[in-house]
Design a protein around this motif. Structure first.
Motif, PDB file in Angstrom:
ATOM      1  N   ALA A  17       0.836  -1.203   0.000  1.00 21.14           N
ATOM      2  CA  ALA A  17       0.000   0.000   0.000  1.00 21.14           C
ATOM      3  C   ALA A  17       0.872   1.254   0.000  1.00 21.14           C
ATOM      4  O   ALA A  17       0.611   2.202  -0.730  1.00 21.14           O
ATOM      5  CB  ALA A  17      -0.929  -0.004   1.210  1.00 21.14           C
ATOM      6  N   ARG A  18       1.924   1.237   0.833  1.00 23.98           N
ATOM      7  CA  ARG A  18       2.834   2.372   0.915  1.00 23.98           C
ATOM      8  C   ARG A  18       3.533   2.592  -0.432  1.00 23.98           C
ATOM      9  O   ARG A  18       3.681   3.720  -0.880  1.00 23.98           O
ATOM     10  CB  ARG A  18       3.875   2.100   2.009  1.00 23.98           C
ATOM     11  N   ALA A  19       3.919   1.490  -1.049  1.00 25.57           N
ATOM     12  CA  ALA A  19       4.609   1.578  -2.333  1.00 25.57           C
ATOM     13  C   ALA A  19       3.705   2.197  -3.396  1.00 25.57           C
ATOM     14  O   ALA A  19       4.089   3.159  -4.070  1.00 25.57           O
ATOM     15  CB  ALA A  19       5.065   0.188  -2.777  1.00 25.57           C
ATOM     16  N   ILE A  20       2.500   1.657  -3.526  1.00 28.30           N
ATOM     17  CA  ILE A  20       1.565   2.119  -4.547  1.00 28.30           C
ATOM     18  C   ILE A  20       1.209   3.579  -4.316  1.00 28.30           C
ATOM     19  O   ILE A  20       1.128   4.371  -5.249  1.00 28.30           O
ATOM     20  CB  ILE A  20       0.320   1.210  -4.569  1.00 28.30           C
ATOM     21  N   GLN A  21       1.039   3.936  -3.044  1.00 28.34           N
ATOM     22  CA  GLN A  21       0.798   5.318  -2.651  1.00 28.34           C
ATOM     23  C   GLN A  21       1.917   6.222  -3.160  1.00 28.34           C
ATOM     24  O   GLN A  21       1.687   7.354  -3.557  1.00 28.34           O
ATOM     25  CB  GLN A  21       0.796   5.369  -1.125  1.00 28.34           C
ATOM     26  N   GLY A  22       3.125   5.687  -3.101  1.00 27.69           N
ATOM     27  CA  GLY A  22       4.285   6.471  -3.498  1.00 27.69           C
ATOM     28  C   GLY A  22       4.621   6.365  -4.971  1.00 27.69           C
ATOM     29  O   GLY A  22       5.674   6.807  -5.400  1.00 27.69           O
ATOM     30  N   GLY A  23       3.751   5.696  -5.739  1.00 29.60           N
ATOM     31  CA  GLY A  23       3.967   5.598  -7.174  1.00 29.60           C
ATOM     32  C   GLY A  23       4.906   4.480  -7.569  1.00 29.60           C
ATOM     33  O   GLY A  23       5.434   4.454  -8.673  1.00 29.60           O
ATOM     34  N   VAL A  24       5.130   3.530  -6.647  1.00 26.39           N
ATOM     35  CA  VAL A  24       5.975   2.376  -6.952  1.00 26.39           C
ATOM     36  C   VAL A  24       5.055   1.200  -7.253  1.00 26.39           C
ATOM     37  O   VAL A  24       4.187   0.878  -6.446  1.00 26.39           O
ATOM     38  CB  VAL A  24       6.876   2.018  -5.739  1.00 26.39           C
ATOM     39  N   THR A  25       5.239   0.562  -8.393  1.00 29.64           N
ATOM     40  CA  THR A  25       4.375  -0.566  -8.727  1.00 29.64           C
ATOM     41  C   THR A  25       4.756  -1.790  -7.906  1.00 29.64           C
ATOM     42  O   THR A  25       5.875  -1.906  -7.404  1.00 29.64           O
ATOM     43  CB  THR A  25       4.494  -0.942 -10.217  1.00 29.64           C
ATOM     44  N   GLU A  26       3.813  -2.705  -7.795  1.00 34.23           N
ATOM     45  CA  GLU A  26       4.083  -3.942  -7.059  1.00 34.23           C
ATOM     46  C   GLU A  26       5.214  -4.721  -7.730  1.00 34.23           C
ATOM     47  O   GLU A  26       6.054  -5.312  -7.066  1.00 34.23           O
ATOM     48  CB  GLU A  26       2.808  -4.791  -6.996  1.00 34.23           C
ATOM     49  N   ASP A  27       5.244  -4.671  -9.057  1.00 39.36           N
ATOM     50  CA  ASP A  27       6.304  -5.366  -9.786  1.00 39.36           C
ATOM     51  C   ASP A  27       7.688  -4.825  -9.466  1.00 39.36           C
ATOM     52  O   ASP A  27       8.619  -5.595  -9.243  1.00 39.36           O
ATOM     53  CB  ASP A  27       6.069  -5.272 -11.302  1.00 39.36           C
ATOM     54  N   SER A  28       7.814  -3.496  -9.447  1.00 34.60           N
ATOM     55  CA  SER A  28       9.141  -2.949  -9.178  1.00 34.60           C
ATOM     56  C   SER A  28       9.530  -3.161  -7.717  1.00 34.60           C
ATOM     57  O   SER A  28      10.693  -3.334  -7.394  1.00 34.60           O
ATOM     58  CB  SER A  28       9.227  -1.472  -9.577  1.00 34.60           C
ATOM     59  N   LEU A  29       8.527  -3.183  -6.840  1.00 30.00           N
ATOM     60  CA  LEU A  29       8.781  -3.494  -5.436  1.00 30.00           C
ATOM     61  C   LEU A  29       9.327  -4.911  -5.308  1.00 30.00           C
ATOM     62  O   LEU A  29      10.341  -5.148  -4.667  1.00 30.00           O
ATOM     63  CB  LEU A  29       7.492  -3.348  -4.626  1.00 30.00           C
ATOM     64  N   LYS A  30       8.654  -5.848  -5.975  1.00 34.78           N
ATOM     65  CA  LYS A  30       9.083  -7.245  -5.902  1.00 34.78           C
ATOM     66  C   LYS A  30      10.457  -7.449  -6.512  1.00 34.78           C
ATOM     67  O   LYS A  30      11.261  -8.228  -5.997  1.00 34.78           O
ATOM     68  CB  LYS A  30       8.064  -8.160  -6.582  1.00 34.78           C
ATOM     69  N   SER A  31      10.742  -6.766  -7.613  1.00 34.44           N
ATOM     70  CA  SER A  31      12.051  -6.964  -8.214  1.00 34.44           C
ATOM     71  C   SER A  31      13.132  -6.337  -7.348  1.00 34.44           C
ATOM     72  O   SER A  31      14.248  -6.859  -7.276  1.00 34.44           O
ATOM     73  CB  SER A  31      12.090  -6.445  -9.657  1.00 34.44           C
ATOM     74  N   HIS A  32      12.796  -5.252  -6.642  1.00 26.87           N
ATOM     75  CA  HIS A  32      13.755  -4.682  -5.689  1.00 26.87           C
ATOM     76  C   HIS A  32      14.047  -5.682  -4.580  1.00 26.87           C
ATOM     77  O   HIS A  32      15.201  -5.888  -4.208  1.00 26.87           O
ATOM     78  CB  HIS A  32      13.224  -3.382  -5.094  1.00 26.87           C
ATOM     79  N   LEU A  33      12.998  -6.290  -4.056  1.00 25.99           N
ATOM     80  CA  LEU A  33      13.174  -7.279  -2.982  1.00 25.99           C
ATOM     81  C   LEU A  33      14.054  -8.422  -3.454  1.00 25.99           C
ATOM     82  O   LEU A  33      14.950  -8.873  -2.744  1.00 25.99           O
ATOM     83  CB  LEU A  33      11.818  -7.830  -2.534  1.00 25.99           C
ATOM     84  N   LYS A  34      13.778  -8.895  -4.680  1.00 27.20           N
ATOM     85  CA  LYS A  34      14.507 -10.039  -5.214  1.00 27.20           C
ATOM     86  C   LYS A  34      15.963  -9.686  -5.494  1.00 27.20           C
ATOM     87  O   LYS A  34      16.873 -10.421  -5.108  1.00 27.20           O
ATOM     88  CB  LYS A  34      13.809 -10.530  -6.484  1.00 27.20           C
ATOM     89  N   ASN A  35      16.180  -8.551  -6.155  1.00 29.27           N
ATOM     90  CA  ASN A  35      17.530  -8.193  -6.595  1.00 29.27           C
ATOM     91  C   ASN A  35      18.387  -7.597  -5.489  1.00 29.27           C
ATOM     92  O   ASN A  35      19.557  -7.939  -5.357  1.00 29.27           O
ATOM     93  CB  ASN A  35      17.457  -7.218  -7.763  1.00 29.27           C
ATOM     94  N   GLU A  36      17.808  -6.690  -4.713  1.00 32.17           N
ATOM     95  CA  GLU A  36      18.594  -5.974  -3.713  1.00 32.17           C
ATOM     96  C   GLU A  36      18.629  -6.686  -2.366  1.00 32.17           C
ATOM     97  O   GLU A  36      19.647  -6.712  -1.698  1.00 32.17           O
ATOM     98  CB  GLU A  36      18.028  -4.561  -3.514  1.00 32.17           C
ATOM     99  N   LEU A  37      17.485  -7.237  -1.964  1.00 34.60           N
ATOM    100  CA  LEU A  37      17.416  -7.845  -0.632  1.00 34.60           C
ATOM    101  C   LEU A  37      17.497  -9.362  -0.685  1.00 34.60           C
ATOM    102  O   LEU A  37      17.480 -10.025   0.343  1.00 34.60           O
ATOM    103  CB  LEU A  37      16.121  -7.407   0.080  1.00 34.60           C
ATOM    104  N   LYS A  38      17.548  -9.912  -1.896  1.00 36.23           N
ATOM    105  CA  LYS A  38      17.667 -11.364  -2.091  1.00 36.23           C
ATOM    106  C   LYS A  38      16.521 -12.136  -1.435  1.00 36.23           C
ATOM    107  O   LYS A  38      16.714 -13.206  -0.872  1.00 36.23           O
ATOM    108  CB  LYS A  38      19.014 -11.898  -1.541  1.00 36.23           C
ATOM    109  N   VAL A  39      15.319 -11.560  -1.509  1.00 37.12           N
ATOM    110  CA  VAL A  39      14.137 -12.219  -0.961  1.00 37.12           C
ATOM    111  C   VAL A  39      13.433 -12.953  -2.093  1.00 37.12           C
ATOM    112  O   VAL A  39      13.049 -12.342  -3.083  1.00 37.12           O
ATOM    113  CB  VAL A  39      13.175 -11.187  -0.339  1.00 37.12           C
ATOM    114  N   LYS A  40      13.265 -14.255  -1.954  1.00 38.48           N
ATOM    115  CA  LYS A  40      12.613 -15.026  -3.008  1.00 38.48           C
ATOM    116  C   LYS A  40      11.097 -14.927  -2.891  1.00 38.48           C
ATOM    117  O   LYS A  40      10.383 -14.899  -3.866  1.00 38.48           O
ATOM    118  CB  LYS A  40      13.029 -16.494  -2.940  1.00 38.48           C
ATOM    119  N   SER A  41      10.624 -14.901  -1.656  1.00 38.46           N
ATOM    120  CA  SER A  41       9.186 -14.872  -1.419  1.00 38.46           C
ATOM    121  C   SER A  41       8.882 -13.922  -0.277  1.00 38.46           C
ATOM    122  O   SER A  41       9.659 -13.816   0.671  1.00 38.46           O
ATOM    123  CB  SER A  41       8.706 -16.285  -1.071  1.00 38.46           C
ATOM    124  N   THR A  42       7.751 -13.245  -0.366  1.00 42.83           N
ATOM    125  CA  THR A  42       7.402 -12.294   0.687  1.00 42.83           C
ATOM    126  C   THR A  42       7.190 -13.008   2.024  1.00 42.83           C
ATOM    127  O   THR A  42       7.286 -12.393   3.075  1.00 42.83           O
ATOM    128  CB  THR A  42       6.125 -11.518   0.321  1.00 42.83           C
TER     129      THR A  42
END
Length: 65
Positions: A17-42
């Protein structure tokens, strides 16, 4: 400084919700998690992951002119 973040509920819904509010798509959020934080699953996100993700989302919000 523990008390400062206690008002943020760390879960996927609030982060998304915070991301979308800030104009960040769910896709770019997930790819950030995967690439930067190495999170495979939420499901495997820790408080630390959430902290970093919230920070990143906030930075995205404020970096947009």
């Amino acid at each position: 400084s523990q008390n400062q973040t206690s008002n943020i509920t760390y879960n996927w819904q609030t982060l998304k919700a915070r991301a979308i509010q800030g104009g960040v798509t769910e896709d770019s959020l997930k790819s950030h998690l995967k690439n930067e934080l190495k999170v495979k699953s939420t499901d495997e996100m820790t408080c630390d992951h959430y902290q970093k993700a919230f920070d990143w989302v906030n930075n995205q919000r404020y970096s947009k002119k």
